[in-house]
Scaffold this motif. Structure first.
Motif, mmCIF file in Angstrom:
data_model
loop_
_atom_site.group_PDB
_atom_site.id
_atom_site.type_symbol
_atom_site.label_atom_id
_atom_site.label_comp_id
_atom_site.label_asym_id
_atom_site.label_seq_id
_atom_site.Cartn_x
_atom_site.Cartn_y
_atom_site.Cartn_z
ATOM 1 N N THR A 173 0.818 -1.207 0.000
ATOM 2 C CA THR A 173 0.000 0.000 0.000
ATOM 3 C C THR A 173 0.859 1.268 0.000
ATOM 4 O O THR A 173 0.329 2.362 0.140
ATOM 5 N N SER A 174 2.157 1.131 -0.171
ATOM 6 C CA SER A 174 3.055 2.285 -0.217
ATOM 7 C C SER A 174 2.971 2.957 -1.582
ATOM 8 O O SER A 174 2.457 2.401 -2.550
ATOM 9 N N THR A 175 3.528 4.153 -1.657
ATOM 10 C CA THR A 175 3.554 4.894 -2.918
ATOM 11 C C THR A 175 4.931 4.763 -3.565
ATOM 12 O O THR A 175 5.888 4.321 -2.929
ATOM 13 N N PHE A 176 5.001 5.183 -4.814
ATOM 14 C CA PHE A 176 6.279 5.176 -5.508
ATOM 15 C C PHE A 176 7.225 6.204 -4.884
ATOM 16 O O PHE A 176 8.438 6.026 -4.914
ATOM 17 N N GLY A 177 6.696 7.257 -4.303
ATOM 18 C CA GLY A 177 7.519 8.243 -3.607
ATOM 19 C C GLY A 177 8.206 7.630 -2.392
ATOM 20 O O GLY A 177 9.381 7.915 -2.116
ATOM 21 N N GLU A 178 7.479 6.789 -1.659
ATOM 22 C CA GLU A 178 8.073 6.101 -0.513
ATOM 23 C C GLU A 178 9.133 5.104 -0.972
ATOM 24 O O GLU A 178 10.163 4.936 -0.322
ATOM 25 N N LEU A 179 8.895 4.448 -2.118
ATOM 26 C CA LEU A 179 9.877 3.535 -2.682
ATOM 27 C C LEU A 179 11.140 4.304 -3.078
ATOM 28 O O LEU A 179 12.260 3.834 -2.874
ATOM 29 N N GLU B 120 6.543 5.499 -16.809
ATOM 30 C CA GLU B 120 7.069 6.175 -15.637
ATOM 31 C C GLU B 120 5.916 6.443 -14.680
ATOM 32 O O GLU B 120 4.846 6.888 -15.080
ATOM 33 N N ARG B 121 6.142 6.179 -13.410
ATOM 34 C CA ARG B 121 5.094 6.326 -12.404
ATOM 35 C C ARG B 121 5.342 7.562 -11.553
ATOM 36 O O ARG B 121 6.477 7.906 -11.239
ATOM 37 N N ASP B 122 4.249 8.235 -11.179
ATOM 38 C CA ASP B 122 4.331 9.428 -10.336
ATOM 39 C C ASP B 122 4.587 9.024 -8.894
ATOM 40 O O ASP B 122 4.336 7.892 -8.491
ATOM 41 N N ASP B 123 5.051 9.994 -8.099
ATOM 42 C CA ASP B 123 5.340 9.730 -6.692
ATOM 43 C C ASP B 123 4.079 9.402 -5.901
ATOM 44 O O ASP B 123 4.139 8.673 -4.920
#
Length: 158
Positions: free
Chosen positions: A84-90, A113-116
């Protein structure tokens, strides 16, 4: 605004019948719960704001730790993160591993490309999926231009 005429006529009788049936059903469920150990319904709020019934069998799509293989040009890293995390957290985790700042990173999943702000489970990232990490070429160029140019000339005498 819509006005309903004599709401008791349409809803009065059926609501009393439903409430008595609902009460009988609730009593039956209590009896079944005592005999068959049926658990009460648990609800969960998804990141999109939707209220859904929590799944009991195993782990659902939106719960638990998953392992993602993040591949750069020359190496790869296995990262464990909640689905459930976001790409920004990754990106924040990857900045600790790779040394690249999160604003320098570009994450690609399934060729896009994925947004944060995109959630991993909403995009479809599952356990043991691969994500490609690239360095943003514009920031890479800015770093090269920001470095001082040292012009060292050596004189060779023969």
């Amino acid at each position: 605004m819509i006005k309903l005429r004599s709401t008791k006529k349409y809803f009065g009788r059926s609501s009393s019948k439903l409430s008595s049936k609902a009460l009988k059903g609730a009593e039956n469920q209590k009896e079944l719960g005592a005999n068959n150990n049926i658990a009460e319904i648990k609800w969960e709020l998804r990141p999109g704001g939707m209220l859904v019934q929590r799944r009991e069998s195993g782990q659902s799509d939106g719960e638990g730790l998953i392992t993602i293989r993040v591949s750069t040009v020359s190496q790869w890293h296995d990262i464990s993160i909640e689905s459930t995390s976001t790409f920004g957290e990754l990106k924040m985790i990857l900045s600790l591993v790779t040394g690249m700042e999160p604003r320098e990173q570009r994450l690609l999943f399934k060729g896009k490309e994925r947004d944060d702000g995109d959630y991993l489970h909403m995009v479809g990232v599952r356990d043991k999926d691969k994500v490609l990490l690239l360095q943003d070429p514009a920031i890479k160029e800015m770093k090269l231009l920001a470095q001082p140019i040292t012009n060292s000339c050596y004189t060779i005498r023969v």
